[in-house]
Design a protein around this motif. Structure first.
Motif, PDB file in Angstrom:
ATOM      1  N   LEU A 185       0.762  -1.183   0.230  1.00  0.00           N
ATOM      2  CA  LEU A 185      -0.243  -0.028  -0.013  1.00  0.00           C
ATOM      3  C   LEU A 185       1.214   1.180  -0.265  1.00  0.00           C
ATOM      4  CD1 LEU A 185      -2.395  -0.908   2.550  1.00  0.00           C
ATOM      5  CD2 LEU A 185      -3.206  -0.303   0.180  1.00  0.00           C
ATOM      6  N   THR A 186       0.475   2.244  -0.482  1.00  0.00           N
ATOM      7  CA  THR A 186       0.591   3.240  -0.126  1.00  0.00           C
ATOM      8  C   THR A 186       0.221   4.497  -0.014  1.00  0.00           C
ATOM      9  OG1 THR A 186      -0.421   4.533  -2.476  1.00  0.00           O
ATOM     10  CG2 THR A 186       1.582   3.544  -3.106  1.00  0.00           C
ATOM     11  N   GLU A 187       0.488   5.645   0.718  1.00  0.00           N
ATOM     12  CA  GLU A 187       0.636   6.232   1.871  1.00  0.00           C
ATOM     13  C   GLU A 187      -1.191   6.540   1.036  1.00  0.00           C
ATOM     14  OE1 GLU A 187       1.219   7.451   4.803  1.00  0.00           O
ATOM     15  OE2 GLU A 187       2.775   6.190   4.280  1.00  0.00           O
ATOM     16  N   VAL A 188      -1.316   6.888   0.081  1.00  0.00           N
ATOM     17  CA  VAL A 188      -2.846   7.363  -0.598  1.00  0.00           C
ATOM     18  C   VAL A 188      -3.333   6.144  -0.362  1.00  0.00           C
ATOM     19  CG1 VAL A 188      -4.042   7.887  -2.431  1.00  0.00           C
ATOM     20  CG2 VAL A 188      -1.861   8.884  -2.041  1.00  0.00           C
ATOM     21  N   GLY A 189      -2.893   4.787  -0.547  1.00  0.00           N
ATOM     22  CA  GLY A 189      -3.949   3.308  -0.521  1.00  0.00           C
ATOM     23  C   GLY A 189      -4.352   3.593   1.473  1.00  0.00           C
ATOM     24  N   ARG A 190      -2.925   3.318   1.679  1.00  0.00           N
ATOM     25  CA  ARG A 190      -3.590   3.283   3.636  1.00  0.00           C
ATOM     26  C   ARG A 190      -4.807   4.558   3.747  1.00  0.00           C
ATOM     27  NH1 ARG A 190       1.472   0.830   3.619  1.00  0.00           N
ATOM     28  NH2 ARG A 190       2.438   2.983   3.899  1.00  0.00           N
ATOM     29  N   ALA A 191      -5.219   5.750   3.276  1.00  0.00           N
ATOM     30  CA  ALA A 191      -5.861   6.726   3.158  1.00  0.00           C
ATOM     31  C   ALA A 191      -6.721   6.076   2.989  1.00  0.00           C
ATOM     32  CB  ALA A 191      -4.948   8.247   3.053  1.00  0.00           C
ATOM     33  N   LEU A 192      -7.579   5.557   1.835  1.00  0.00           N
ATOM     34  CA  LEU A 192      -8.282   5.051   2.031  1.00  0.00           C
ATOM     35  C   LEU A 192      -9.432   4.359   2.544  1.00  0.00           C
ATOM     36  CD1 LEU A 192     -10.068   5.676  -1.062  1.00  0.00           C
ATOM     37  CD2 LEU A 192      -9.215   3.479  -2.196  1.00  0.00           C
ATOM     38  N   LYS A 193      -8.889   3.714   3.281  1.00  0.00           N
ATOM     39  CA  LYS A 193      -9.584   2.555   4.406  1.00  0.00           C
ATOM     40  C   LYS A 193     -10.109   3.280   4.877  1.00  0.00           C
ATOM     41  CE  LYS A 193      -8.728  -0.371   7.857  1.00  0.00           C
ATOM     42  NZ  LYS A 193      -7.325  -1.371   8.223  1.00  0.00           N
ATOM     43  N   GLN A 194      -9.923   4.581   5.441  1.00  0.00           N
ATOM     44  CA  GLN A 194     -11.231   5.498   6.183  1.00  0.00           C
ATOM     45  C   GLN A 194     -11.999   5.501   5.205  1.00  0.00           C
ATOM     46  OE1 GLN A 194     -10.223   5.427   9.268  1.00  0.00           O
ATOM     47  NE2 GLN A 194     -12.230   7.223   9.116  1.00  0.00           N
ATOM     48  N   ALA A 195     -11.767   6.127   4.288  1.00  0.00           N
ATOM     49  CA  ALA A 195     -12.958   6.994   3.251  1.00  0.00           C
ATOM     50  C   ALA A 195     -14.215   5.240   3.042  1.00  0.00           C
ATOM     51  CB  ALA A 195     -13.665   6.876   1.973  1.00  0.00           C
ATOM     52  N   ALA A 196     -12.694   4.396   2.657  1.00  0.00           N
ATOM     53  CA  ALA A 196     -13.631   2.608   2.395  1.00  0.00           C
ATOM     54  C   ALA A 196     -15.205   2.231   3.930  1.00  0.00           C
ATOM     55  CB  ALA A 196     -13.168   1.998   2.533  1.00  0.00           C
ATOM     56  N   ARG A 197     -14.683   2.496   4.976  1.00  0.00           N
ATOM     57  CA  ARG A 197     -15.344   2.535   6.349  1.00  0.00           C
ATOM     58  C   ARG A 197     -16.920   2.803   5.902  1.00  0.00           C
ATOM     59  NH1 ARG A 197     -12.502   0.512  10.396  1.00  0.00           N
ATOM     60  NH2 ARG A 197      -9.938   0.961   9.835  1.00  0.00           N
ATOM     61  N   GLU A 198     -17.282   3.509   5.522  1.00  0.00           N
ATOM     62  CA  GLU A 198     -18.765   3.624   5.221  1.00  0.00           C
ATOM     63  C   GLU A 198     -19.179   2.920   4.519  1.00  0.00           C
ATOM     64  OE1 GLU A 198     -18.921   8.115   3.827  1.00  0.00           O
ATOM     65  OE2 GLU A 198     -18.269   8.908   5.463  1.00  0.00           O
ATOM     66  N   ILE A 199     -18.755   1.895   3.625  1.00  0.00           N
ATOM     67  CA  ILE A 199     -19.885   1.081   2.258  1.00  0.00           C
ATOM     68  C   ILE A 199     -20.270  -0.078   3.445  1.00  0.00           C
ATOM     69  CG2 ILE A 199     -18.611  -0.161   0.323  1.00  0.00           C
ATOM     70  CD1 ILE A 199     -16.465   1.455  -0.271  1.00  0.00           C
ATOM     71  N   PRO A 200     -19.122  -0.568   4.833  1.00  0.00           N
ATOM     72  CA  PRO A 200     -19.872  -2.307   5.190  1.00  0.00           C
ATOM     73  C   PRO A 200     -21.670  -1.980   5.714  1.00  0.00           C
ATOM     74  CG  PRO A 200     -18.066  -2.382   5.551  1.00  0.00           C
ATOM     75  CD  PRO A 200     -18.061  -0.521   4.552  1.00  0.00           C
ATOM     76  N   PRO A 201     -21.641  -0.040   6.170  1.00  0.00           N
ATOM     77  CA  PRO A 201     -22.717  -0.193   7.335  1.00  0.00           C
ATOM     78  C   PRO A 201     -24.425   0.406   5.313  1.00  0.00           C
ATOM     79  CG  PRO A 201     -21.492   1.614   7.893  1.00  0.00           C
ATOM     80  CD  PRO A 201     -20.664   0.395   6.599  1.00  0.00           C
ATOM     81  N   GLU A 202     -23.689   1.318   4.556  1.00  0.00           N
ATOM     82  CA  GLU A 202     -24.271   0.824   3.102  1.00  0.00           C
ATOM     83  C   GLU A 202     -25.113  -0.004   2.910  1.00  0.00           C
ATOM     84  OE1 GLU A 202     -24.397   3.305  -0.666  1.00  0.00           O
ATOM     85  OE2 GLU A 202     -23.419   4.038   1.103  1.00  0.00           O
ATOM     86  N   ILE A 203     -23.769  -0.955   2.451  1.00  0.00           N
ATOM     87  CA  ILE A 203     -24.838  -2.451   1.992  1.00  0.00           C
ATOM     88  C   ILE A 203     -25.352  -3.136   3.695  1.00  0.00           C
ATOM     89  CG2 ILE A 203     -23.481  -4.772   0.779  1.00  0.00           C
ATOM     90  CD1 ILE A 203     -23.482  -2.860  -0.954  1.00  0.00           C
ATOM     91  N   TYR A 204     -25.408  -3.438   4.200  1.00  0.00           N
ATOM     92  CA  TYR A 204     -25.805  -3.763   5.080  1.00  0.00           C
ATOM     93  C   TYR A 204     -27.797  -3.573   4.914  1.00  0.00           C
ATOM     94  CZ  TYR A 204     -22.762  -7.065   7.897  1.00  0.00           C
ATOM     95  OH  TYR A 204     -22.119  -8.419   8.305  1.00  0.00           O
TER      96      TYR A 204
END
Length: 160
Positions: A101-120
């Motif tokens: 992972l790059t720093e940008v790739g690691r930072a993307l994890k925070q934005a991705a945290r919104e996805i599972p609750p939306e799918i649930y």
């Protein structure tokens, strides 16, 4: 074992079709939130693997995602072009390519945290039911993989 005559041959009665069509619907449900991140569904799954365990070989990642290495390569090249990962040749074995992972790739994890609750929420069920469903599917996958492994072994043994 139940007689073959007791198994209907209607499409909507098939387990395989229920799984297939549900998988398609799940992928479509993921599309809008993933577009906000600039990721496709396979790229998202790849990033999930890296967020769990950074610095894996292409072979390790392919195994984790149940894909072959040839499928992974173009996917990883696109993620690299987006700046999320870097591909690095192995020091001890140059045939191995490590994905980090790059720093940008690691930072993307925070934005991705919104996805599972939306799918649930989109699934229209409570978390306990969805967790139970996931666990059942994991058991089903393991049983099918065991069946496939045993079947492929029996087909590769020479006849006597």
């Amino acid at each position: 074992m139940t007689s073959p005559q007791n198994f209907p041959l209607e499409l909507d009665e098939q387990l395989c079709f229920a799984l297939y069509s549900t998988s398609l619907a799940m992928t479509k449900a993921y599309k809008p939130p993933l577009e906000k991140l600039g990721l496709t569904y396979p790229q998202y799954l790849t990033m999930l693997v890296l967020w769990e365990s950074d610095d894996l070989t292409v072979k390790e990642m392919a195994a984790r995602l149940s894909l072959d290495s040839a499928t992974m390569t173009p996917l990883l090249k696109r993620l690299e072009a987006q700046g999320y990962v870097e591909r690095v040749r192995g020091v001890e074995d140059e045939r191995q390519v490590h994905i980090r992972l790059t720093e940008v790739g690691r930072a993307l994890k925070q934005a991705a945290r919104e996805i599972p609750p939306e799918i649930y929420c989109a699934a229209g069920s409570d978390a306990d039911n969805l967790t139970q469903l996931r666990d059942s599917l994991v058991k089903l996958r393991a049983s099918l993989n065991e069946y496939i492994a045993v079947d492929s072994l029996s087909q590769t043994r020479p006849s006597k």
